[in-house]
Scaffold this motif. Structure first.
Motif, PDB file in Angstrom:
ATOM      1  N   PRO A  76      12.608   0.369   1.072  1.00  0.00           N
ATOM      2  CA  PRO A  76      13.798   0.091   0.244  1.00  0.00           C
ATOM      3  C   PRO A  76      13.579   0.558  -1.193  1.00  0.00           C
ATOM      4  CG  PRO A  76      13.285  -1.791   1.634  1.00  0.00           C
ATOM      5  CD  PRO A  76      12.141  -0.825   1.789  1.00  0.00           C
ATOM      6  N   TYR A  77      14.594   1.196  -1.724  1.00  0.00           N
ATOM      7  CA  TYR A  77      14.476   1.789  -3.055  1.00  0.00           C
ATOM      8  C   TYR A  77      14.203   0.733  -4.122  1.00  0.00           C
ATOM      9  CZ  TYR A  77      15.652   4.631  -7.110  1.00  0.00           C
ATOM     10  OH  TYR A  77      15.615   5.292  -8.303  1.00  0.00           O
ATOM     11  N   PHE A  78      14.774  -0.466  -3.955  1.00  0.00           N
ATOM     12  CA  PHE A  78      14.606  -1.493  -4.996  1.00  0.00           C
ATOM     13  C   PHE A  78      13.153  -1.961  -5.083  1.00  0.00           C
ATOM     14  CE2 PHE A  78      15.330  -4.095  -1.235  1.00  0.00           C
ATOM     15  CZ  PHE A  78      14.464  -5.163  -1.416  1.00  0.00           C
ATOM     16  N   ILE A  79      12.407  -1.873  -3.971  1.00  0.00           N
ATOM     17  CA  ILE A  79      10.991  -2.248  -4.001  1.00  0.00           C
ATOM     18  C   ILE A  79      10.198  -1.246  -4.829  1.00  0.00           C
ATOM     19  CG2 ILE A  79       8.904  -2.471  -2.598  1.00  0.00           C
ATOM     20  CD1 ILE A  79      10.555  -3.687  -0.412  1.00  0.00           C
ATOM     21  N   LEU A  80      10.428   0.048  -4.579  1.00  0.00           N
ATOM     22  CA  LEU A  80       9.752   1.092  -5.352  1.00  0.00           C
ATOM     23  C   LEU A  80      10.125   0.989  -6.836  1.00  0.00           C
ATOM     24  CD1 LEU A  80      10.283   4.058  -2.873  1.00  0.00           C
ATOM     25  CD2 LEU A  80       8.119   2.925  -3.368  1.00  0.00           C
ATOM     26  N   GLU A  81      11.386   0.702  -7.095  1.00  0.00           N
ATOM     27  CA  GLU A  81      11.844   0.597  -8.475  1.00  0.00           C
ATOM     28  C   GLU A  81      11.165  -0.578  -9.191  1.00  0.00           C
ATOM     29  OE1 GLU A  81      16.156   1.701 -10.312  1.00  0.00           O
ATOM     30  OE2 GLU A  81      16.081   0.127  -8.790  1.00  0.00           O
ATOM     31  N   LYS A  82      10.963  -1.673  -8.474  1.00  0.00           N
ATOM     32  CA  LYS A  82      10.324  -2.848  -9.062  1.00  0.00           C
ATOM     33  C   LYS A  82       8.864  -2.567  -9.390  1.00  0.00           C
ATOM     34  CE  LYS A  82      10.058  -7.170 -10.298  1.00  0.00           C
ATOM     35  NZ  LYS A  82      10.754  -7.671 -11.505  1.00  0.00           N
ATOM     36  N   TYR A 115       0.831  -1.213   0.000  1.00  0.00           N
ATOM     37  CA  TYR A 115       0.000   0.000   0.000  1.00  0.00           C
ATOM     38  C   TYR A 115       0.866   1.263   0.000  1.00  0.00           C
ATOM     39  CZ  TYR A 115      -4.073  -2.912   1.052  1.00  0.00           C
ATOM     40  OH  TYR A 115      -5.079  -3.838   1.007  1.00  0.00           O
ATOM     41  N   ASP A 116       1.913   1.262   0.816  1.00  0.00           N
ATOM     42  CA  ASP A 116       2.792   2.434   0.886  1.00  0.00           C
ATOM     43  C   ASP A 116       3.498   2.659  -0.451  1.00  0.00           C
ATOM     44  OD1 ASP A 116       2.082   2.823   3.494  1.00  0.00           O
ATOM     45  OD2 ASP A 116       3.898   1.917   4.343  1.00  0.00           O
ATOM     46  N   ALA A 117       3.964   1.602  -1.075  1.00  0.00           N
ATOM     47  CA  ALA A 117       4.669   1.735  -2.348  1.00  0.00           C
ATOM     48  C   ALA A 117       3.747   2.275  -3.429  1.00  0.00           C
ATOM     49  CB  ALA A 117       5.248   0.380  -2.762  1.00  0.00           C
ATOM     50  N   ILE A 118       2.513   1.768  -3.486  1.00  0.00           N
ATOM     51  CA  ILE A 118       1.553   2.233  -4.491  1.00  0.00           C
ATOM     52  C   ILE A 118       1.214   3.699  -4.255  1.00  0.00           C
ATOM     53  CG2 ILE A 118      -0.815   1.977  -5.312  1.00  0.00           C
ATOM     54  CD1 ILE A 118      -0.552  -1.016  -4.828  1.00  0.00           C
ATOM     55  N   PHE A 119       1.039   4.081  -2.993  1.00  0.00           N
ATOM     56  CA  PHE A 119       0.735   5.487  -2.681  1.00  0.00           C
ATOM     57  C   PHE A 119       1.860   6.406  -3.144  1.00  0.00           C
ATOM     58  CE2 PHE A 119       1.497   9.005   0.259  1.00  0.00           C
ATOM     59  CZ  PHE A 119       0.335   9.744   0.071  1.00  0.00           C
ATOM     60  N   ILE A 120       3.101   6.034  -2.842  1.00  0.00           N
ATOM     61  CA  ILE A 120       4.237   6.888  -3.200  1.00  0.00           C
ATOM     62  C   ILE A 120       4.373   7.004  -4.713  1.00  0.00           C
ATOM     63  CG2 ILE A 120       6.747   7.042  -3.138  1.00  0.00           C
ATOM     64  CD1 ILE A 120       6.637   5.774  -0.347  1.00  0.00           C
ATOM     65  N   ILE A 121       4.269   5.896  -5.420  1.00  0.00           N
ATOM     66  CA  ILE A 121       4.420   5.925  -6.878  1.00  0.00           C
ATOM     67  C   ILE A 121       3.293   6.724  -7.519  1.00  0.00           C
ATOM     68  CG2 ILE A 121       4.383   4.497  -8.961  1.00  0.00           C
ATOM     69  CD1 ILE A 121       5.793   2.322  -7.338  1.00  0.00           C
ATOM     70  N   GLU A 122       2.072   6.536  -7.033  1.00  0.00           N
ATOM     71  CA  GLU A 122       0.945   7.289  -7.577  1.00  0.00           C
ATOM     72  C   GLU A 122       1.108   8.780  -7.313  1.00  0.00           C
ATOM     73  OE1 GLU A 122      -3.960   7.429  -7.377  1.00  0.00           O
ATOM     74  OE2 GLU A 122      -2.825   6.065  -6.079  1.00  0.00           O
ATOM     75  N   LEU A 123       1.583   9.127  -6.128  1.00  0.00           N
ATOM     76  CA  LEU A 123       1.807  10.530  -5.784  1.00  0.00           C
ATOM     77  C   LEU A 123       2.851  11.148  -6.707  1.00  0.00           C
ATOM     78  CD1 LEU A 123       1.176  12.742  -3.553  1.00  0.00           C
ATOM     79  CD2 LEU A 123       3.300  11.982  -2.468  1.00  0.00           C
TER      80      LEU A 123
END
Length: 308
Positions: free
Chosen positions: A46-52, A4-12
């Motif tokens: 972790p940056y690699f999670i957001l990147e993935k 959920y946090d990763a999706i929120f950050i990428i969408e933002l």
């Protein structure tokens, strides 16, 4: 929760990239709060999670940047606008901030030295302070400079310090990066060394006034006393083993402890502040000693110095 946090950050970040209307981005106070919260060490993914996850979203849109790193660097418009000069191995957003601040740093490490004189004291001893814009914030340079009037022994030292704006989020972001650096980069404390050097320069509000006058600092807080307290507290409870400013600190201390430099600086300030006044001073000295009825007076007394 991580998903959920990763999706929120990428969408933002994507909404910010496309300049879409958003209830969080359109309100300056909320956006400012997000910028600070996303840089807290305890809030990092972790940056690699957001990147993935971003690579999955990128496959459906051609107008998105090729690398995820372009999104946070646009979102944090206070980061450097220059392209990263190397492929940084970023751990998360706090690490990205550190990498962005220290890129292109001229590294020349030596044992850590502290206790350089304050900005006002350096100025009174003849060190010229100059603010410079652009480039790496941490690249502080000292250079030899020649006096406007070619007089022997009147060369001085110029300290060039990159321009820094002090605003509401400066203390929070700086403390986050310093804490992260102390834990993960104890052998390369770039930001901590820079803050310690600036802390030595700043003792009183007069130092802040001088640094603002020279274009080194821009005070967007409105209170110089707050900046003094902020920098003085930055230096507490940090451990430094080596510094890229050790050579500069050593040279500044040697310059300041030389009594001739203080006398020379006062002489230049009083009698040689501009070419016209300097020329008039030299002419007056020559005429004084050429006058046949004047008793001999040592040049040191004429200049007003007992140890000139």
């Amino acid at each position: 929760m991580v998903l959920y946090d990763a999706i929120f950050i990428i969408e933002l970040f994507l909404k910010d990239w496309e300049d879409k209307n958003d209830c969080l981005l359109d309100k300056p106070r909320l956006r400012f709060g997000l910028e600070l919260d996303l840089q807290l060490p305890e809030n990092q993914l972790p940056y690699f999670i957001l990147e993935k996850f971003y690579s999955l979203a990128k496959s459906e849109r051609e107008n998105y940047p090729d690398d995820f790193i372009g999104l946070p660097r646009k979102f944090y418009d206070s980061l450097s606008n220059e392209e990263l000069s190397y492929q940084a191995e970023v751990k998360h957003f706090t690490d990205l901030r550190r990498n962005d601040l220290s890129q292109n740093l001229l590294e020349e490490y030596g044992p850590h030295l502290s206790g350089s004189p304050s900005a006002v004291k350096l100025n009174e001893s003849g060190v010229k302070l100059k603010g410079i814009k652009g480039g790496c914030l941490l690249n502080i340079v000292r250079e030899k400079r020649n006096f406007k009037i070619p007089i022997p022994y009147f060369s001085g030292v110029e300290l060039k310090i990159p321009h820094m704006e002090i605003e509401d989020g400066t203390e929070t972001v700086t403390r986050n990066v310093m804490a992260f650096e102390q834990c993960h980069y104890p052998s390369n404390p770039h930001i901590c060394n820079y803050i310690k050097f600036m802390d030595d320069l700043i003792d009183t509000e007069k130092d802040i006034d001088l640094l603002i006058e020279k274009g080194i600092l821009l005070n967007s807080l409105g209170d110089n006393a707050t900046i003094v307290r902020m920098f003085n507290r930055f230096g507490l409870n940090i451990t430094l083993s080596k510094s890229c400013y050790s050579g500069i600190v050593k040279d500044l201390n040697e310059h300041y402890n030389n009594g001739w430099n203080h006398a020379r600086a006062t002489l230049k300030r009083v009698y040689f502040s501009n070419p016209w006044k300097g020329t008039g001073t030299i002419a007056a000295i020559i005429l004084y000693y050429l006058h046949p009825y004047k008793p001999f007076v040592p040049l040191s007394k004429f200049c007003g110095f007992s140890n000139c």
